[in-house]
Structure formats: structure tokens, C-alpha cells
Design a protein around this motif. Structure first.
Motif, PDB file in Angstrom:
ATOM      1  N   ALA A   1       0.808  -1.219   0.000  1.00  5.08           N
ATOM      2  CA  ALA A   1       0.000   0.000   0.000  1.00  5.08           C
ATOM      3  C   ALA A   1       0.840   1.269   0.000  1.00  5.08           C
ATOM      4  CB  ALA A   1      -0.940  -0.001   1.209  1.00  5.08           C
ATOM      5  N   PHE A   2       2.125   1.163   0.263  1.00  5.75           N
ATOM      6  CA  PHE A   2       3.009   2.329   0.238  1.00  5.75           C
ATOM      7  C   PHE A   2       3.490   2.667  -1.176  1.00  5.75           C
ATOM      8  CE2 PHE A   2       3.244   1.220   4.695  1.00  5.75           C
ATOM      9  CZ  PHE A   2       3.409   2.428   5.344  1.00  5.75           C
ATOM     10  N   LEU A   3       3.277   1.774  -2.153  1.00  2.63           N
ATOM     11  CA  LEU A   3       3.866   1.956  -3.482  1.00  2.63           C
ATOM     12  C   LEU A   3       3.479   3.286  -4.116  1.00  2.63           C
ATOM     13  CD1 LEU A   3       5.394   1.000  -5.994  1.00  2.63           C
ATOM     14  CD2 LEU A   3       3.332  -0.277  -6.674  1.00  2.63           C
ATOM     15  N   SER A   4       2.178   3.607  -4.147  1.00  2.00           N
ATOM     16  CA  SER A   4       1.760   4.836  -4.828  1.00  2.00           C
ATOM     17  C   SER A   4       2.097   6.093  -4.042  1.00  2.00           C
ATOM     18  CB  SER A   4       0.259   4.793  -5.121  1.00  2.00           C
ATOM     19  OG  SER A   4      -0.487   4.654  -3.940  1.00  2.00           O
ATOM     20  N   GLU A   5       2.536   5.962  -2.789  1.00  4.11           N
ATOM     21  CA  GLU A   5       3.037   7.114  -2.035  1.00  4.11           C
ATOM     22  C   GLU A   5       4.506   7.373  -2.338  1.00  4.11           C
ATOM     23  OE1 GLU A   5       0.146   6.701   1.913  1.00  4.11           O
ATOM     24  OE2 GLU A   5       2.290   6.321   2.090  1.00  4.11           O
ATOM     25  N   LEU A   6       5.185   6.391  -2.924  1.00  2.00           N
ATOM     26  CA  LEU A   6       6.609   6.499  -3.192  1.00  2.00           C
ATOM     27  C   LEU A   6       6.923   6.759  -4.662  1.00  2.00           C
ATOM     28  CD1 LEU A   6       7.864   3.476  -1.040  1.00  2.00           C
ATOM     29  CD2 LEU A   6       7.861   5.896  -0.385  1.00  2.00           C
ATOM     30  N   ALA A   7       6.154   6.144  -5.571  1.00  2.57           N
ATOM     31  CA  ALA A   7       6.458   6.215  -6.994  1.00  2.57           C
ATOM     32  C   ALA A   7       5.431   7.038  -7.747  1.00  2.57           C
ATOM     33  CB  ALA A   7       6.515   4.809  -7.586  1.00  2.57           C
ATOM     34  N   LYS A   8       5.861   7.638  -8.855  1.00  6.71           N
ATOM     35  CA  LYS A   8       4.938   8.320  -9.757  1.00  6.71           C
ATOM     36  C   LYS A   8       4.141   7.281 -10.538  1.00  6.71           C
ATOM     37  CE  LYS A   8       7.795  12.470 -10.348  1.00  6.71           C
ATOM     38  NZ  LYS A   8       8.561  13.303 -11.290  1.00  6.71           N
ATOM     39  N   PRO A   9       2.919   7.606 -10.968  1.00  2.00           N
ATOM     40  CA  PRO A   9       2.067   6.621 -11.667  1.00  2.00           C
ATOM     41  C   PRO A   9       2.734   5.981 -12.879  1.00  2.00           C
ATOM     42  CG  PRO A   9       0.773   8.523 -11.038  1.00  2.00           C
ATOM     43  CD  PRO A   9       2.198   8.868 -10.710  1.00  2.00           C
ATOM     44  N   GLU A  10       3.515   6.752 -13.635  1.00  4.59           N
ATOM     45  CA  GLU A  10       4.140   6.194 -14.834  1.00  4.59           C
ATOM     46  C   GLU A  10       5.297   5.246 -14.511  1.00  4.59           C
ATOM     47  OE1 GLU A  10       5.952  10.373 -14.246  1.00  4.59           O
ATOM     48  OE2 GLU A  10       4.026   9.350 -13.966  1.00  4.59           O
ATOM     49  N   ALA A  11       5.628   5.129 -13.233  1.00  7.97           N
ATOM     50  CA  ALA A  11       6.756   4.269 -12.838  1.00  7.97           C
ATOM     51  C   ALA A  11       6.342   3.192 -11.842  1.00  7.97           C
ATOM     52  CB  ALA A  11       7.877   5.131 -12.243  1.00  7.97           C
ATOM     53  N   PHE A  12       5.048   2.947 -11.698  1.00  7.21           N
ATOM     54  CA  PHE A  12       4.609   1.912 -10.756  1.00  7.21           C
ATOM     55  C   PHE A  12       5.225   0.552 -11.089  1.00  7.21           C
ATOM     56  CE2 PHE A  12       0.368   4.267  -9.785  1.00  7.21           C
ATOM     57  CZ  PHE A  12       1.010   5.013  -8.801  1.00  7.21           C
ATOM     58  N   GLY A  13       5.257   0.216 -12.375  1.00  2.24           N
ATOM     59  CA  GLY A  13       5.817  -1.076 -12.780  1.00  2.24           C
ATOM     60  C   GLY A  13       7.278  -1.202 -12.422  1.00  2.24           C
ATOM     61  N   LYS A  14       8.064  -0.156 -12.722  1.00  2.00           N
ATOM     62  CA  LYS A  14       9.498  -0.185 -12.431  1.00  2.00           C
ATOM     63  C   LYS A  14       9.762  -0.342 -10.941  1.00  2.00           C
ATOM     64  CE  LYS A  14      10.715   2.999 -16.217  1.00  2.00           C
ATOM     65  NZ  LYS A  14       9.347   3.355 -16.615  1.00  2.00           N
ATOM     66  N   VAL A  15       9.139   0.535 -10.147  1.00  2.00           N
ATOM     67  CA  VAL A  15       9.422   0.542  -8.707  1.00  2.00           C
ATOM     68  C   VAL A  15       8.922  -0.745  -8.056  1.00  2.00           C
ATOM     69  CG1 VAL A  15       9.050   1.774  -6.538  1.00  2.00           C
ATOM     70  CG2 VAL A  15       9.432   3.058  -8.651  1.00  2.00           C
ATOM     71  N   SER A  16       7.757  -1.225  -8.468  1.00  2.00           N
ATOM     72  CA  SER A  16       7.275  -2.509  -7.958  1.00  2.00           C
ATOM     73  C   SER A  16       8.253  -3.616  -8.332  1.00  2.00           C
ATOM     74  CB  SER A  16       5.892  -2.815  -8.525  1.00  2.00           C
ATOM     75  OG  SER A  16       5.418  -4.057  -8.035  1.00  2.00           O
ATOM     76  N   GLY A  17       8.759  -3.573  -9.563  1.00  2.00           N
ATOM     77  CA  GLY A  17       9.737  -4.563 -10.018  1.00  2.00           C
ATOM     78  C   GLY A  17      11.023  -4.504  -9.221  1.00  2.00           C
ATOM     79  N   TRP A  18      11.469  -3.296  -8.860  1.00  2.00           N
ATOM     80  CA  TRP A  18      12.664  -3.180  -8.022  1.00  2.00           C
ATOM     81  C   TRP A  18      12.454  -3.936  -6.711  1.00  2.00           C
ATOM     82  CZ3 TRP A  18      13.245   2.901  -8.415  1.00  2.00           C
ATOM     83  CH2 TRP A  18      13.618   3.236  -9.721  1.00  2.00           C
ATOM     84  N   GLY A  19      11.271  -3.710  -6.101  1.00  4.21           N
ATOM     85  CA  GLY A  19      10.990  -4.362  -4.821  1.00  4.21           C
ATOM     86  C   GLY A  19      10.927  -5.868  -4.949  1.00  4.21           C
ATOM     87  N   TRP A  20      10.190  -6.361  -5.941  1.00  6.95           N
ATOM     88  CA  TRP A  20      10.057  -7.814  -6.101  1.00  6.95           C
ATOM     89  C   TRP A  20      11.394  -8.466  -6.413  1.00  6.95           C
ATOM     90  CZ3 TRP A  20       6.567 -10.917  -4.368  1.00  6.95           C
ATOM     91  CH2 TRP A  20       5.241 -10.501  -4.231  1.00  6.95           C
ATOM     92  N   SER A  21      12.200  -7.836  -7.292  1.00 13.52           N
ATOM     93  CA  SER A  21      13.492  -8.443  -7.627  1.00 13.52           C
ATOM     94  C   SER A  21      14.410  -8.464  -6.415  1.00 13.52           C
ATOM     95  CB  SER A  21      14.153  -7.681  -8.788  1.00 13.52           C
ATOM     96  OG  SER A  21      14.363  -6.317  -8.463  1.00 13.52           O
ATOM     97  N   PHE A  22      14.425  -7.382  -5.627  1.00 15.53           N
ATOM     98  CA  PHE A  22      15.206  -7.362  -4.389  1.00 15.53           C
ATOM     99  C   PHE A  22      14.660  -8.413  -3.418  1.00 15.53           C
ATOM    100  CE2 PHE A  22      16.629  -4.842  -0.461  1.00 15.53           C
ATOM    101  CZ  PHE A  22      17.930  -5.312  -0.556  1.00 15.53           C
ATOM    102  N   GLY A  23      13.337  -8.604  -3.452  1.00 15.93           N
ATOM    103  CA  GLY A  23      12.715  -9.598  -2.603  1.00 15.93           C
ATOM    104  C   GLY A  23      13.197 -10.998  -2.909  1.00 15.93           C
ATOM    105  N   TYR A  24      13.322 -11.326  -4.187  1.00 15.00           N
ATOM    106  CA  TYR A  24      13.790 -12.666  -4.536  1.00 15.00           C
ATOM    107  C   TYR A  24      15.241 -12.883  -4.119  1.00 15.00           C
ATOM    108  CZ  TYR A  24       9.475 -13.745  -6.922  1.00 15.00           C
ATOM    109  OH  TYR A  24       8.155 -14.011  -7.191  1.00 15.00           O
TER     110      TYR A  24
END
Length: 399
Positions: A135-158
Motif C-alpha cells: 500500500a506504500f507503493l503509490s506514495e513512493l512512486a509516480k504513476p508512470e513508474a509503478f511497474g518499475k518501482v514494484s519490479g525493483w521491490g520484487w526483484s530485491f525480494g527474490y
């Protein structure tokens, strides 16, 4: 990771995004070790003593935890949005998950009830943490970069999953070197996982700011705002949740039963299974990172369709694999699909979710995911039960 200067909301630093992504790193060990690679197979073979109903018992346990998640977490999310204290609830759920996961180290023969209870509690708390952190994603990233920033988190997660698995592999090798049976040393992989989870969750809990504002509404009105009612007002989001219910069911089968399949069907040892999942986490990290950029360029719908196609190919290959090479290929296709589809799903929710209702929207999406976690594994478990343990038929049915 890019410099982030064009991708982040005003006032958000790269350090804060890294702290947010550290929670993905932290909780990845739970799914990787407890649900995917180690403890699930231990539960079936040792706790349930390889009974004909053992796989069904595991899937039923996961089902119970997800039903509890569906019942409890929407209420927590409504409170978190109303009181603007997502981080507080995240800390509470993290503590519960870590403590109950560590206690799994004391399960084994004759502890079926305790093991079921601890899995139900830990997985429910884990699910709540995933929803609240997302739920913090859209408070941190701009709408046009939701995919990128979410991907950063998931890849770091793996990468977190890889670290947790590496620690577990060390425990397994040392146990084998000492000549100990698996039921002595395998449970302590749970304690290792809980420790890594707690330590790596601290940056998120200490550094990420709560940017939402509390609402001046009564405790009673808060409960009238639970996420199910949001679906009436957001029809397109409802369609997305229904779609997610079905494709996430296949993902749930892979997460909760891949180690069981590898050991019972492909005859992998515990060490071989852990090694396989470790490599799959690498491909999942690559998939999450690369597809984050693909999603922002190609679009959310097309990217999700591509990842679902990969899931179908993987399921068919796994069902007909009779040697390690084809199964390794199928497993790594699953890794790419898992990283990309999970990251993409989180980013799509951020597109729909308005400010002030972030936790509730992610809770509504995760209700679909938890429903899938009920539908997929319980279908798989039921098929194995009705077919006297035919895992190949089960994976084809759930694909």
C-alpha cells in the motif's frame, strides 16, 4: 536500480525506496522456505508422516490461513487507512509472523496440531504484511513508474529468498555432515528464516514515512468502509480482482507445492530441492526487474497476458517431465513468470487505488489472491486425494 529522480514522488529519497524494498527482501524468505522449498515437504513427510492424506492436510492448512486472512485483514486495512497507521499494523503483523515462524523449529513427529496452528497464524500475519507494505507503493512512486518501482521491490525480494535458502542449505549440509536425520535439522531452517525476516524488515519499519492523513470518522463507520464495498464503486477493479483470482490460483500451487512435487514425483533430495528453488529465485528476480520496465512500456494488460501464457507453458511441461532437465526448464519458466506476474499485479492495483484508501484497495486485491490460495492448493490436494496421490494429474488440473 535507476537513479530514480524521474520515478519517485516529491520528497521521496532513494534510501526510502530501498528501505521499502527491504521488506520484500525480508518476507521473501517466508514464502521460499516455509511455503515453497523446505517446510512444506517436511510437513508432508515428517509432521504428517507421509500419510495418504498428508498433501491434502498441507493444502487444507494453507486454505485455513487464507480464509482467516480474508476474514481479518480487510478490517485491519480499513483501520489502517482511517487512522493513517499502516506502518504500525505492519510492525504488529511482522512480529506475529516472525515469532510463529521461529516456533516452527520445535515441530516434528507428533506435533501436527501445533504445526497447523503455527502455519495458519504465521501465514495470516505474512499476508497482512504483504498487503500493508504494498500500500506504500503509490506514495513512493509516480504513476508512470509503478511497474518499475514494484519490479525493483520484487526483484530485491527474490534476492532475500536466495539468502534465506542459502542459510537453509548450510543448515542442511551441516546436519548431513554430522550424520543427523532430516527431522532433527530441517526444523531449524524456520528459525533462520524468522531471524532474517525480522532483521531485514527493520529498515521499512524505521525509515519509510506514513504520508496518508487520518480521517475523522468513528470506529463504527470505519467498519462500514471495509474493502468489499469498494468493489461496487470500481467495476474495472472488480474485473481485475476476478481475473486475479484465477491466474493467482496457479501461482499458489507452485508456491505451496513445488517442493512436494519435486520430492515425490521427480525424486529430488532435500538438498536438490533447495538448490532448485534457489536458482528459480534468481530467474524470478530477473523476471520481476525486467518485466517492471516492460510493463511501463508495453502496458499492464498485455504484460499480464504474457506472464499468464508463461504459466500455462510451465504447468504442461512440469506435468509431462520425466527427467531432471525438462523439470529444471519448467521450474525456471515458473520463476520468470512468478516474478513478473506478482510485480505486475501490485503495480496495477496502484493504478486503481486513490489516495486515502490504499490499504483497502490492496486488501481487496489480496482477498482475490488469498481466495486463489484457497482455490489452487485445495484443488490440487483434492485431486491427489481422489487419484491416490497422482501429482501429475493434479498439476494439469490446476494449470
Amino acid at each position: 536500480m535507476d537513479s530514480g529522480k524521474n520515478y519517485l514522488m516529491p520528497g521521496v529519497s532513494k534510501r526510502e525506496v530501498l528501505a521499502w524494498a527491504s521488506y520484500d527482501f525480508a518476507n521473501s524468505g517466508y514464502t521460499t522456505v516455509i511455503l515453497t522449498a523446505v517446510y512444506n515437504a517436511f510437513f508432508v513427510s515428517v509432521v504428517a508422516e507421509n500419510a495418504v492424506w498428508a498433501t491434502f492436510a498441507w493444502t487444507l492448512t494453507i486454505t485455513l490461513s487464507n480464509l482467516l486472512s480474508i476474514s481479518v485483514i480487510p478490517v485491519i486495512s480499513a483501520l489502517a487507512d482511517a487512522q493513517a497507521n499502516k506502518r504500525f499494523w505492519l510492525a504488529v503483523m511482522t512480529g506475529i509472523c516472525c515469532m510463529s515462524t521461529a516456533t516452527l523449529a520445535y515441530t516434528g513427529h507428533g506435533t501436527l496440531a501445533s504445526a497447523v496452528f503455527l502455519i495458519v497464524i504465521s501465514n495470516t500475519a505474512f499476508n497482512a504484511g504483504v498487503s500493508l507494505n504494498s500500500a506504500f507503493l503509490s506514495e513512493l512512486a509516480k504513476p508512470e513508474a509503478f511497474g518499475k518501482v514494484s519490479g525493483w521491490g520484487w526483484s530485491f525480494g527474490y534476492l532475500g529468498g536466495i539468502v534465506s535458502l542459502a542459510a537453509c542449505l548450510l543448515i542442511v549440509f551441516e546436519g548431513q555432515k554430522a550424520g543427523l536425520p532430516a527431522d532433527v535439522y530441517v526444523p531449524y531452517t524456520a528459525m533462520s528464516t524468522a531471524t532474517i525476516f525480522f532483521v531485514m524488515a527493520l529498515p521499512m519499519l524505521l525509515y519509510v514515512k506514513e504520508r496518508s492523513k487520518p480521517k475523522n470518522i468513528s470506529f463504527e463507520k470505519t467498519f462500514k468502509r471495509i474493502s468489499f464495498k469498494l468493489l461496487k464503486r470500481y467495476r474495472e477493479f472488480l474485473k481485475f480482482c476476478v481475473c486475479g483470482l484465477f491466474y493467482q490460483a496457479g501461482i499458489a500451487v507452485v508456491i505451496t507445492l513445488s517442493a512436494v512435487y519435486a520430492q515425490l514425483v521427480m525424486k529430488f533430495t532435500t538438498a536438490q530441492t533447495i538448490t532448485l528453488i534457489l536458482v528459480v529465485n534468481i530467474t524470478a528476480a530477473i523476471g520481476a526487474f525486467v518485466f517492471g520496465y516492460v510493463q511501463d512500456r508495453l502496458g499492464h494488460k498485455k504484460t499480464l497476458a504474457l506472464t499468464i501464457l508463461l504459466w500455462i507453458i510451465m504447468g504442461v511441461m512440469a506435468a509431462f517431465s520425466h527427467g531432471p532437465v525438462s523439470f529444471w526448464i519448467a521450474a525456471n519458466i515458473a520463476g520468470i513468470a512468478m516474478g513478473s506476474s506478482q510485480s505486475a499485479g501490485r503495480a496495477v492495483v496502484a493504478v486503481f487505488a486513490p489516495a486515502g484508501e490504499l490499504a483497502q484497495f490492496y486488501s481487496a486485491w489480496n482477498v482475490a489472491v488469498w481466495g486463489a490460495n484457497v482455490l489452487g492448493p485445495i484443488t490440487y490436494g483434492t485431486v491427489t486425494w481422489l487419484t491416490s496421490g497422482d501429482q501429475r494429474t493434479a498439476i494439469l488440473v490446476t494449470t
